[in-house]
Scaffold this active site. Sequence first.
Site, PDB file in Angstrom:
ATOM      1  N   HIS A 159    -115.891  27.356  60.038  1.00 19.74           N
ATOM      2  CA  HIS A 159    -114.424  27.454  60.100  1.00 19.74           C
ATOM      3  C   HIS A 159    -113.858  28.451  59.103  1.00 19.74           C
ATOM      4  O   HIS A 159    -112.687  28.353  58.748  1.00 19.74           O
ATOM      5  CB  HIS A 159    -113.795  26.083  59.809  1.00 19.74           C
ATOM      6  CG  HIS A 159    -114.228  24.980  60.703  1.00 19.74           C
ATOM      7  ND1 HIS A 159    -114.013  25.023  62.059  1.00 19.74           N
ATOM      8  CD2 HIS A 159    -114.844  23.797  60.453  1.00 19.74           C
ATOM      9  CE1 HIS A 159    -114.489  23.897  62.601  1.00 19.74           C
ATOM     10  NE2 HIS A 159    -115.002  23.142  61.649  1.00 19.74           N
ATOM     11  N   HIS A 187    -113.270  21.802  66.925  1.00 22.10           N
ATOM     12  CA  HIS A 187    -114.677  21.578  67.274  1.00 22.10           C
ATOM     13  C   HIS A 187    -114.827  21.445  68.780  1.00 22.10           C
ATOM     14  O   HIS A 187    -115.830  20.938  69.274  1.00 22.10           O
ATOM     15  CB  HIS A 187    -115.204  20.304  66.613  1.00 22.10           C
ATOM     16  CG  HIS A 187    -114.884  20.224  65.162  1.00 22.10           C
ATOM     17  ND1 HIS A 187    -113.794  19.546  64.681  1.00 22.10           N
ATOM     18  CD2 HIS A 187    -115.505  20.770  64.095  1.00 22.10           C
ATOM     19  CE1 HIS A 187    -113.763  19.675  63.352  1.00 22.10           C
ATOM     20  NE2 HIS A 187    -114.783  20.405  62.982  1.00 22.10           N
TER      21      HIS A 187
END
Lengths: 334, 334
Positions: free
Chosen positions: B57, B219
Site C-alpha cells: 500500500h 484489498h
Amino acid sequence: MQRLLNRPQDYVDEMLDGIYLAHPTQVKFINEDKRCLVSSKTKEGKVGIITGGGSGHLPLFLGYVGEGLLDGCCIGGVFQSPSSMQILDVTKEVNRGAGVLYLYGNYGGDIMNFDMAKDMAEMESIEVRQVVAGDDVASSPKGSENKRRGVAGIFYAFKIAGAAAESMLPLAEVERLAQKASDHVRSMGVALTPCTIPELGKANFSISDGEMDLGMGIHGEPGIKVDKLKTADEIVDEILSHILPDLPYSKGDEVSVLVNGLGATPKEELYIVFRRVANVLAEKGISLYNSYVGEFATSMDMAGMSISLLKLDSELKNYLSMPCSTPFFLQNQI
Amino acid sequence: MQRLLNRPQDYVDEMLDGIYLAHPTQVKFINEDKRCLVSSKTKEGKVGIITGGGSGHLPLFLGYVGEGLLDGCCIGGVFQSPSSMQILDVTKEVNRGAGVLYLYGNYGGDIMNFDMAKDMAEMESIEVRQVVAGDDVASSPKGSENKRRGVAGIFYAFKIAGAAAESMLPLAEVERLAQKASDHVRSMGVALTPCTIPELGKANFSISDGEMDLGMGIHGEPGIKVDKLKTADEIVDEILSHILPDLPYSKGDEVSVLVNGLGATPKEELYIVFRRVANVLAEKGISLYNSYVGEFATSMDMAGMSISLLKLDSELKNYLSMPCSTPFFLQNQI
C-alpha cells in the site's frame, strides 16, 4: 480503456482545471490560456526559466514550476508541443529584467516552437538562452549525444538551474549550470505496457504480455530491444550496462540516482529496482548522494521505469541540495 | 504479470532494502528486522506514534514515519498483519517516557496483533492508547461506523496526531486528536482494475473491462456496486452522494480534500477527479482548505482512486497546517 475521464478531448483542460483548483496559491495561468502556467511567486531581477512540452507526463512539465525551480511552463495536447506564441507570452511574463532560459527536452516539435519563440522574444529585447536536454542513452549511440531524447533526467537540469536562478546568478551562469547538469546525466528505461492516448482510446503501440521494451521512449518510441520480461535485477543490470560506460561513471565517483516510475508501476517495485542500482554502484565503488524514487516523468498508464544517474561535483551538489517547493515536488535543504 | 520483481517471496524484503538504501538518514530498522521501521529522528519526552498493517500500500504505512508524523511502523507480508511481537519491539523503541499511541486501520488481523502488543507493553509499564481508523463509507452503513474499514482517510489522522505529538501534547491529547480527526473523515473509492498479488502471480478478484467496482476496498473487498464504467464526473458525483450526507458535510463547512490514486491511475486523472470534487463542493457552499492529490494509500497495480473529506475546525486546521518530513511525504508550514 480503464481510465477516469470525461470527454477525451477535454482531458488536458480538465486536468489543468484540477491543478489550478488544487494549488491556487502556488500557480496561475496567463492570457486566459490554462496551458500557459506560471509560478505565483516572483522575484525581481531573477533569471526566468521556462520549460514545456506535451501533456501526459505529470509531474513533467508543469509540476516543476515553483519556488527554487522553474518560473513558467507551456504545455500542448497529449504528446504535442505547445505553440511558439504561448512560449513567447510566458517568456514576457517571467522576464524580470535578467533574461530567460528555455530548458526542455530534445524533441523536434518543441525545438521548432521554442526556437521561434526565442527569435520573437529577442525582437522584443528579451535575452533568451536555450538548453536542450537529451539524457536517454537508448535513443542514440555515444558520439551522437545531440540526437538523444530528453527523459526523466531533465529533472536534474531543472533542479540545478532552478537553484542557480534562485541564487540570483546571471543568465549565462544559469545556462552554464543547466548545460552542465544535462551533460552529467544519463538515463535509460524499460516499458512493460503501452500507454493509452485518451483521444485514441487505445495505445498507439503494443507490448505483449510476458515481454518488455528495453529503452522505449516516453511516447512509445521504440527502444533498443524487445525481449522476454526478465527479473528486476536482470533488467537493472542490463540498463546500467548501457548507462555506466557511457559517461563513464567510475570508481570514486559520487552520483545522485533517480528511479522514475512511468505511471502504472507501484512504488514497491521502484524500491526493488533502487535496491539493485544501489548494490551495483556500491560494488563498483560509486557512492550515492540524495537519491530520488518516485514518479518524475510519466506516460500516463504506462508500466515500467527509468533510471537516471547524475555525476556530481561540489558545484552540482551545492545546487542539488538547495530547497525548492512546487505543488508536485518539495525538497528541504539537505 | 507485467511487474518488476525478482522472486515473488522476496517482494517485501527487497522493497524494504530499497527504502533503507534510499533514505539512510531518515529511517532505520531495529532488532535486525527490516519490517520494524522507526524514524531516525527522536525527541525525548514526546508521545510515540506507531502504525502498521500489510505491505502493498505504499506510501501506507511506513511512508508516514518521520518528523512531525509517526515514530514507528510494523508491516507484514502483502496484505498481512505484522506480529504482536514486532509491534511490542517498536513500542519499546519509540517510547520516550510519554507513552505510545497505536493508530491503524480497522482490519481484524491488525486489531488482534495491536491489542496483544498493547497488553504486553502495559506489562512492561508502557502506557499505550489505541485509535482504530475506519473512514470508508462503502464498507458499512451509517450507524455502524465501527465496522468501517480504514482507507486513505487515515492520512488525516496520521497528520493531525503527528503534529499534536510533535507539539509535545500528552498522550491523552494526542489520542483525542487522532480520534477527532478520524471521526471527521469520510472516504470512498472506485476500482477500475484488480491488483496482482506477487506471490499468486495474479489478482485474487476480477473487474471486467468496461466495468468498475464502486466502493471496493484496498484489498479487493467487494464494494457496493459493480457497474459499467462511467465518466469521471459521474463517478465523483456518485461517490460524493455517499460521502456528503454521511457526516454530514453542509453549507458553510470547510474541508480538506484528498484525492488518492490506487496505484496505476495517472496523476492527470486524479486532477480531473479533483476538479469535479472542487466544483461540486463549491456549488454546495463547502469551502476548500489545503487539498492533497496523489498517491497516499495504494494497492500496488490497482487502477482507480478514492476521495476523502476532512471536516475542519480551527483545532484540526492548526495541526493539519504544521510542517512534517518523511521520505514519502513532505509539507511546509501552511
